[in-house]
Design a protein around this motif. Sequence first.
Motif, PDB file in Angstrom:
ATOM      1  N   GLU A  47       3.380   9.379   5.181  1.00 58.67           N
ATOM      2  CA  GLU A  47       3.754   8.781   6.247  1.00 58.67           C
ATOM      3  C   GLU A  47       4.704   7.905   5.866  1.00 58.67           C
ATOM      4  O   GLU A  47       4.576   7.198   4.946  1.00 58.67           O
ATOM      5  N   THR A  48       5.598   7.450   6.936  1.00 57.45           N
ATOM      6  CA  THR A  48       6.596   6.566   6.634  1.00 57.45           C
ATOM      7  C   THR A  48       6.344   5.381   7.808  1.00 57.45           C
ATOM      8  O   THR A  48       6.554   5.618   8.919  1.00 57.45           O
ATOM      9  N   TYR A  49       6.547   4.166   7.143  1.00 57.13           N
ATOM     10  CA  TYR A  49       6.637   2.710   8.314  1.00 57.13           C
ATOM     11  C   TYR A  49       7.557   1.928   7.844  1.00 57.13           C
ATOM     12  O   TYR A  49       8.058   1.819   6.633  1.00 57.13           O
ATOM     13  N   LYS A  50       7.998   1.040   8.672  1.00 52.16           N
ATOM     14  CA  LYS A  50       9.009   0.183   8.498  1.00 52.16           C
ATOM     15  C   LYS A  50       8.351  -0.994   7.508  1.00 52.16           C
ATOM     16  O   LYS A  50       7.169  -1.191   7.718  1.00 52.16           O
ATOM     17  N   ALA A  51       9.083  -1.727   6.709  1.00 44.07           N
ATOM     18  CA  ALA A  51       8.604  -2.629   5.787  1.00 44.07           C
ATOM     19  C   ALA A  51       7.900  -3.493   6.503  1.00 44.07           C
ATOM     20  O   ALA A  51       6.701  -4.190   5.985  1.00 44.07           O
ATOM     21  N   ARG A  52       8.395  -4.155   7.576  1.00 43.28           N
ATOM     22  CA  ARG A  52       7.763  -5.136   8.373  1.00 43.28           C
ATOM     23  C   ARG A  52       6.195  -4.970   9.014  1.00 43.28           C
ATOM     24  O   ARG A  52       5.517  -5.634   9.076  1.00 43.28           O
ATOM     25  N   ASP A  53       6.116  -3.321   9.128  1.00 39.50           N
ATOM     26  CA  ASP A  53       4.809  -2.969   9.720  1.00 39.50           C
ATOM     27  C   ASP A  53       3.858  -2.933   8.525  1.00 39.50           C
ATOM     28  O   ASP A  53       2.486  -3.175   8.724  1.00 39.50           O
ATOM     29  N   LEU A  54       4.201  -2.663   7.373  1.00 42.78           N
ATOM     30  CA  LEU A  54       3.350  -2.676   6.300  1.00 42.78           C
ATOM     31  C   LEU A  54       2.976  -3.914   5.976  1.00 42.78           C
ATOM     32  O   LEU A  54       2.002  -4.043   5.426  1.00 42.78           O
ATOM     33  N   ILE A  55       3.974  -4.934   6.019  1.00 47.94           N
ATOM     34  CA  ILE A  55       3.409  -6.570   5.984  1.00 47.94           C
ATOM     35  C   ILE A  55       2.396  -6.751   6.697  1.00 47.94           C
ATOM     36  O   ILE A  55       1.452  -7.316   6.348  1.00 47.94           O
TER      37      ILE A  55
END
Length: 238
Positions: free
Chosen positions: A76-84
């Motif tokens: 799965e891939t998420y934007k860095a800001r969403d993982l924060i």
Amino acid sequence: ICSEAEFTSRALLVEYLKQNIQVAEINSTRRWPIASITKLITAIAAAENIDPNLPVTLTDKNLKTEGDIGKFKSSETYKARDLIKAMLLLSSNDAALALSESYGQDKFLALMRDKIKDIGMTETNIFEPTGLSAKNQSTPRDIIKMMRYLYDYRPEILKITRASRAVIYEVNRKTPKTLVNIGKFAGQPNFIGGKTGFIEDSGENLVSLFNVRGQPVVIVVLGSQDRFKETEQILECI
């Protein structure tokens, strides 16, 4: 209500952030495993060095770490800001590792160590980005220095931590994932932000920033048996 006898915390500090006025303290210079409070430092390093729109793909290695609160899946891939957001609201270890690996683990750890040095956290040691290691240690005094830095320079990180929930989207499938904040004070009007932490070696940790009659007050409790109750007691007191 504010006598030391009331508290199970092994270390504690309460301070008016702007005036540097301490209202209560127990062993405020004692080093203690900070557990997932570590993730606030991870968030600062990520926010200041990783493009918020960078797509970060979760790997089997990330997902093998302890805890699966985010229910993330490999590839799965998420934007860095969403993982924060996942790291701060859910305390997701997977998200913290994915962020650090996207930059390069050793290089990211160096960023975290440089940042605590910049902030003046001289009694803090960081060995990895999740807080699972009991070697990640700090003192209540140092944690307040970090909260002052967040308040002055990274209010957007505090804003994430005070939200009751957030929705993030997987980049390729566009599927939404709702994150519900595990912190008890999230969404309360006087709560400015903070972070929980717990591993067996630390007991219950909590750092909280509140607006008290227009003034930001930080409450740090480490090694507590009931972190939310003790924080509420202190808040009533002041």
